[in-house]
Structures are given as C-alpha cells and as structure tokens.
Scaffold this active site. Sequence first.
Site, PDB file in Angstrom:
ATOM      1  N   CYS A  83      60.340 -71.498 -50.671  1.00  9.77           N
ATOM      2  CA  CYS A  83      61.438 -72.365 -51.784  1.00  9.77           C
ATOM      3  C   CYS A  83      61.489 -72.532 -52.965  1.00  9.77           C
ATOM      4  O   CYS A  83      61.080 -73.189 -53.291  1.00  9.77           O
ATOM      5  CB  CYS A  83      60.951 -74.065 -50.407  1.00  9.77           C
ATOM      6  SG  CYS A  83      59.800 -73.902 -49.166  1.00  9.77           S
ATOM      7  N   GLY A 111      63.513 -68.457 -50.076  1.00  5.81           N
ATOM      8  CA  GLY A 111      64.801 -68.996 -49.405  1.00  5.81           C
ATOM      9  C   GLY A 111      65.517 -70.054 -50.895  1.00  5.81           C
ATOM     10  O   GLY A 111      64.239 -70.525 -51.503  1.00  5.81           O
ATOM     11  N   ASN A 264      65.334 -77.321 -49.684  1.00  4.42           N
ATOM     12  CA  ASN A 264      65.661 -76.017 -49.865  1.00  4.42           C
ATOM     13  C   ASN A 264      66.064 -75.676 -47.987  1.00  4.42           C
ATOM     14  O   ASN A 264      66.496 -76.366 -47.616  1.00  4.42           O
ATOM     15  CB  ASN A 264      63.118 -75.356 -49.472  1.00  4.42           C
ATOM     16  CG  ASN A 264      62.967 -75.575 -48.061  1.00  4.42           C
ATOM     17  OD1 ASN A 264      63.491 -77.158 -47.921  1.00  4.42           O
ATOM     18  ND2 ASN A 264      62.409 -75.289 -47.287  1.00  4.42           N
ATOM     19  N   CYS A 266      65.283 -75.239 -44.686  1.00  5.57           N
ATOM     20  CA  CYS A 266      64.748 -75.781 -43.691  1.00  5.57           C
ATOM     21  C   CYS A 266      65.242 -77.390 -43.842  1.00  5.57           C
ATOM     22  O   CYS A 266      64.679 -78.172 -42.694  1.00  5.57           O
ATOM     23  CB  CYS A 266      63.707 -75.403 -42.607  1.00  5.57           C
ATOM     24  SG  CYS A 266      64.160 -73.451 -42.842  1.00  5.57           S
ATOM     25  N   GLU A 268      62.564 -79.099 -45.222  1.00  4.92           N
ATOM     26  CA  GLU A 268      61.227 -79.487 -45.328  1.00  4.92           C
ATOM     27  C   GLU A 268      60.737 -79.786 -46.982  1.00  4.92           C
ATOM     28  O   GLU A 268      59.750 -80.333 -47.474  1.00  4.92           O
ATOM     29  CB  GLU A 268      60.155 -79.007 -44.568  1.00  4.92           C
ATOM     30  CG  GLU A 268      59.735 -77.661 -45.412  1.00  4.92           C
ATOM     31  CD  GLU A 268      60.654 -76.160 -44.972  1.00  4.92           C
ATOM     32  OE1 GLU A 268      61.379 -76.498 -44.494  1.00  4.92           O
ATOM     33  OE2 GLU A 268      60.086 -75.043 -45.066  1.00  4.92           O
ATOM     34  N   GLY A 415      58.774 -70.681 -38.339  1.00  3.79           N
ATOM     35  CA  GLY A 415      59.633 -68.914 -37.567  1.00  3.79           C
ATOM     36  C   GLY A 415      58.647 -68.407 -37.179  1.00  3.79           C
ATOM     37  O   GLY A 415      59.105 -67.564 -36.448  1.00  3.79           O
ATOM     38  N   THR A 416      58.403 -67.424 -37.766  1.00  4.90           N
ATOM     39  CA  THR A 416      57.741 -66.557 -37.860  1.00  4.90           C
ATOM     40  C   THR A 416      56.057 -66.609 -38.124  1.00  4.90           C
ATOM     41  O   THR A 416      55.362 -65.389 -37.113  1.00  4.90           O
ATOM     42  CB  THR A 416      57.534 -65.581 -38.961  1.00  4.90           C
ATOM     43  OG1 THR A 416      59.625 -65.767 -39.581  1.00  4.90           O
ATOM     44  CG2 THR A 416      57.511 -63.664 -38.538  1.00  4.90           C
TER      45      THR A 416
HETATM   46  P1  ADP Z   1      57.605 -68.617 -41.954  1.00  6.97           P
HETATM   47  O1  ADP Z   1      57.494 -68.705 -41.010  1.00  6.97           O
HETATM   48  O2  ADP Z   1      58.718 -67.098 -42.583  1.00  6.97           O
HETATM   49  O3  ADP Z   1      57.104 -68.384 -43.261  1.00  6.97           O
HETATM   50  P2  ADP Z   1      59.158 -71.173 -42.343  1.00  6.97           P
HETATM   51  O4  ADP Z   1      60.844 -71.080 -40.815  1.00  6.97           O
HETATM   52  O5  ADP Z   1      57.852 -71.877 -41.481  1.00  6.97           O
HETATM   53  O6  ADP Z   1      58.586 -69.694 -42.804  1.00  6.97           O
HETATM   54  O7  ADP Z   1      60.252 -71.418 -43.007  1.00  6.97           O
HETATM   55  C1  ADP Z   1      60.166 -72.003 -44.266  1.00  6.97           C
HETATM   56  C2  ADP Z   1      60.842 -71.953 -45.607  1.00  6.97           C
HETATM   57  O8  ADP Z   1      60.963 -70.238 -45.837  1.00  6.97           O
HETATM   58  C3  ADP Z   1      62.282 -71.975 -45.138  1.00  6.97           C
HETATM   59  O9  ADP Z   1      62.788 -73.425 -45.431  1.00  6.97           O
HETATM   60  C4  ADP Z   1      63.011 -71.464 -46.379  1.00  6.97           C
HETATM   61  O10 ADP Z   1      63.146 -72.235 -46.903  1.00  6.97           O
HETATM   62  C5  ADP Z   1      61.879 -70.365 -46.148  1.00  6.97           C
HETATM   63  N1  ADP Z   1      62.940 -68.741 -45.712  1.00  6.97           N
HETATM   64  C6  ADP Z   1      62.433 -68.981 -43.919  1.00  6.97           C
HETATM   65  N2  ADP Z   1      62.981 -67.644 -43.679  1.00  6.97           N
HETATM   66  C7  ADP Z   1      63.899 -67.221 -44.679  1.00  6.97           C
HETATM   67  C8  ADP Z   1      65.002 -66.108 -44.611  1.00  6.97           C
HETATM   68  N3  ADP Z   1      65.167 -64.915 -43.747  1.00  6.97           N
HETATM   69  N4  ADP Z   1      65.007 -65.776 -46.128  1.00  6.97           N
HETATM   70  C9  ADP Z   1      64.750 -66.766 -47.336  1.00  6.97           C
HETATM   71  N5  ADP Z   1      63.759 -67.903 -47.435  1.00  6.97           N
HETATM   72  C10 ADP Z   1      63.812 -68.057 -45.881  1.00  6.97           C
END
Ligand code: ADP
Length: 566
Positions: A83, A111, A264, A266, A268, A415-416
């Site tokens: 972030c 991000g 950032n 999303c 948070e 998300g991942t």
């Molecule tokens: P992850 O599960 O991949 O760790 P999250 O879905 O929890 O990620 O997202 C956390 C933060 O990571 C987001 O708020 C954003 O700042 C960053 N992020 C997530 N996806 C992306 C992406 N495709 N590109 C750049 N930053 C991302």
Amino acid sequence: MCILSNNAIQILEERYLLKSKDGCAIETPQALFKRVAKFVSSNEEKNSFYETQFYKLLSSLKFLPNSPTLMNAGCKNGQLSACFVLPVKDNLESIFTTLKNTVLIHQSGGGTGFNFSKLRPKDDLVTSTNGTSSGPIGFMKIYDAATEQIKQGGKRRGANMGILNVDHPDIIDFIRSKSSKKTLENFNISVGITDAFMNAVIHNLDWQLVNPRTKKVDRTVSAKAIWELIIKEAWLSGDPGLIFLDTINISNPTPRAGTISCTNPCGEVPLLDYESCNLGSINLSKILKFHNDIYIIDWKTLSKTIHLSIRFLDNIISVNHYLIPEIKAITIENRKIGLGVMGWAELLILLEIPYASEDAIQLAKKLMSFIKKESYKASENLSIERGAFTNWKDSLHYSHQKLRNATCNSIAPTGTISVIANTSYSIEPLFALAYNRVGILGGKTQTEINAIFLQKMKAINLWSEEVESEVIKTGSIQHIASISKSIKSIFQTSLDIPWYYHLKHQKAFQNHTDNAVSKTINLPETATIQEVSDIYMTAWNLSLKGITIYRYGSKDHQVLQKCSLN
Ligand code: ADP
C-alpha cells in the site's frame, strides 16, 4: 506444512514461486515459505529461532503477509509492501514524477492511491504556456493508461485509488468518470467527503466548488444534487465510493506529520503522502479447536499468532527495499503496519452462527477488540526492545502508550492470500455456496462448491443430488423446502444478507481497527437507488471511514460469479 488446495498451488505456481528465465518454477511452496521466513528474520539477533517460528506461522497458513512480501522477500531489491499513497501537486513536474514512481511501485506488486484535488480544474489557465489545463480526470486517464501497460513482473496489473474532494470544480465529471464501462478500469474512485458537505446534503443547502489554484469560488451548486448524482452512478456501476475525510483525520495518529487525504486502492489504509504500509492477515478458520464435539475459538493460539505476526510485520519495515527516499523516510518514521483477518465467514459457519445475526456482530466486536489489544501489546513490547517509532512523541499515542508502530491493524480484502490459505475473503460472507471463479489467472472458468458447506451438509445428512443441483444452479440453499430455517440462516450468502448486516459487520470491525476496513456492501441486482442512498448515509452516521457498494451484475466483469449453468 499444511496441505495446499489445488487453487492455492495453481496461483502459487503462476505468480508467486520464483521462476527460471524460461518461466519454470524453481522453488516449491515450502521453499517459498522458507525464503520469506529467512529474509524476514534476517534483522533478528536470534535469527534462526525466528526463522523457524515464522516458517511455522506461514506454512500452517495461520497468517499470510500481503502478496508483494510472498513474491519478493529475499529477492534482489525486493519491495515488500502492498500500500502506497503518493502526492499529486498542481504542476507537470509533480504529476509525471509521481507517475514514474507509480509505475515502479506497480512493477513491484504494490498499489497506489492519489488525491487529485490539488490539480486546477479542466480548462483553467496555465500561465506558463498561456494554454489551458487538462484537469484531474485528463491526468487520471494518463495514469490509467500507464497502469494498463505495466504488468507486475508479468503477474498482475496494478491497482489505483483516485480521490477527488467534493468541493473541486470538476467533481461532477469525476463522479461520472466511470459511467462508460471502458474508462479508468485500473482505478477505484472515491469522492472525498467532509462533514460540512453531509450537513449541506441533509439540510438541502447550497455547496461551493472552489478552484484549488485561485482558492476562489468557481460556482455554487446544490449539495443534494451532487449527492443524488453520486448515488445514481454508484447504483449504476459501483463507483464512486466515499471516503470520509474528517472521520479519517480524527484518528490520524500523527497529525503533526500531515493531514491524511487519501487511502490505498482498496481503502483499508489511510496514509500520508509517500507513506507505505505492509499488511498481513490471520486465518480465522485456523484458530478454532474442537472441544466436547463443538468448535470453539482457541484464544491462546490466537494471541500467540498475533504477537508473532506483529513482529513479522515490524521486521518487514526494517528489511524492506524502498523504491524512493521519500517513501523510506516517512515509512520508517511512522512504521505503520496492518494486521487483519481472513476466513471470518468460515469461522462463523464452523461455530454455527448466522452472519446476519446479533450474535455474529457481538463476536466480531469481541474478536477484533482482542486482536487490537494483543496487537498493541505486541507493538509495545517491541518498543521496549527496539524503541518507539520516531514520531511517537508527536503522536496521539504519546499520552497513552509507547508503541513501535503508529498503526497496527487493517482489514484488507485478502483477494489472493485467502485463496492461498483456502478460506473465505477477509470479513466478507460467502459470495455463493457454489461459484464459477473466472479470471483469477486470466484462464478458464472453474465451478467450485464451498468445502466447509459441503462437509457440514454431509455431516448432517442433508447432501443429496437435488441439493447439489440447486446449489450449482443458484449458488444458494435458500429456496430448498426440505432444509430447515436454522441451517439456511447459517449458509446465507452475500446477496441473501440484508445490507444493514453488511454495514454492522464493517462497523464492528472498524471500531477496533486503527486503520480502516475494506468491505464491499454486495447488493442484489434489484436493489434500488434509494437503498444505495440509505447505505451511504448510514455509513457516514456510523462514522465509518469509507464505503463501497456493488450491485450484482452492474459491472461487465466480476471475478466471482454466482454459479449458473445456463
Ligand atoms: P493480497 O491478497 O494479494 O495480498 P489484497 O486483496 O488483500 O491483496 O489487497 C491489499 C492491498 O494490496 C490493496 O488494497 C492494494 O493496496 C494492494 N493490491 C491488491 N491487488 C493489487 C494489484 N492487482 N495491483 C496493485 N496492488 C494491489
């Protein structure tokens, strides 16, 4: 080492495992966790002790850090944070320096968030060239195009948050900027809202739009008309969301270091200009134990996991590679980290508590207040061992507690990492009991039935061909006559859950989270414009830091789709 799901293995192979020049994976998932544990313990005096502790933490899937840490730890110039917020000042030098820095951050997996409100409006005078300005939306399109072209090391495309404050003269164009489906696809957009604006909406007052260059009133509009436009666009496309700037700044831990105007991508993590934050999430489905034939929360394991995770996240600030000196300076001064959770919906299912219930809300409060309390204890212990963060004496914490980190908690979307941990996303309810997962790897669609649901239905002898085909068809069990109300209530999915329960969960977690909560209020396609207005207004009344809705089907592309065989 925990057994990984097929989805987890596939994602790890595609994006996270180190690869040779010809694209073949040169490490196993186990070696990935070892690489991360080794690097993140490298600043410890007892480094082999902590390497073992961190390896156990990660490989048990009790905790995972944000993606850039998994991808880059131990690699040359490995950038580990997810972030960032970068400043955009009203001159080309600043706009394009920040664009360059953005590209570098995206390339490393991070991000970026920007508040574009300092830019003069479209068609405003540019004295140096005697021309006119492109305005914030014109420059956002350039940022969007750059993001589109820079894939993150071939792994995923970057993500941006774009904010414009509600008193900017271009606010109407901004609110409409994602109306057309193909524009600003790499941006989430949010309107920066003040309490003064909300009062003007409630009392149906005029609202002044002010040119940031001249500081003069550009024109006066109806606050309510702006509100109604925001709501209509959000209903149509999910954008814009809102961020509540006054609420965010009340809990800005370091007001003397600056005012917060952005988050950032999303939402948070509210951050100062150039600040970065690294996140990590505890897998709640792994902190239960079986006792007298029922699941209960294992508070001791949870506490241990929190303390070790906070140490892990604090270490990242010390071992991280910073892409530019400005980011390094402010990140080290405040040492912000964000420990959150994933698997909340699965924990509730295992405890047989319906998501849409007061019991769930009470447990959310109890659980997150425990996580916050233990996180702060862990940060305090680190401050005794390693010293407080540099700005501590000038911070809101000074009169309460000596801390190593200006913030400790964030609820990220996961998300991942929740797919790697094989659990439900963040604090979201299950999206559906069966779904087609599309596009995670840009590849083919896969149909999946939630494993915990399946296990539970089999255990209580309710799994039949009829149930299976209904679940695959609709993603839900709510219309199956033979299933009792109580079982149905445990397996209500995102779209079955009334919006105020989504908001209540967000509020319960926000109350015990010093940063913010990323939550999408998922709505059925039939949700009305008035409901969206009620949700946005309630979010402000509840003192949330931001709000995002998504009405089913209102975007062309969704990562998760309810299952449909048609
Ligand atoms: P992850 O599960 O991949 O760790 P999250 O879905 O929890 O990620 O997202 C956390 C933060 O990571 C987001 O708020 C954003 O700042 C960053 N992020 C997530 N996806 C992306 C992406 N495709 N590109 C750049 N930053 C991302």
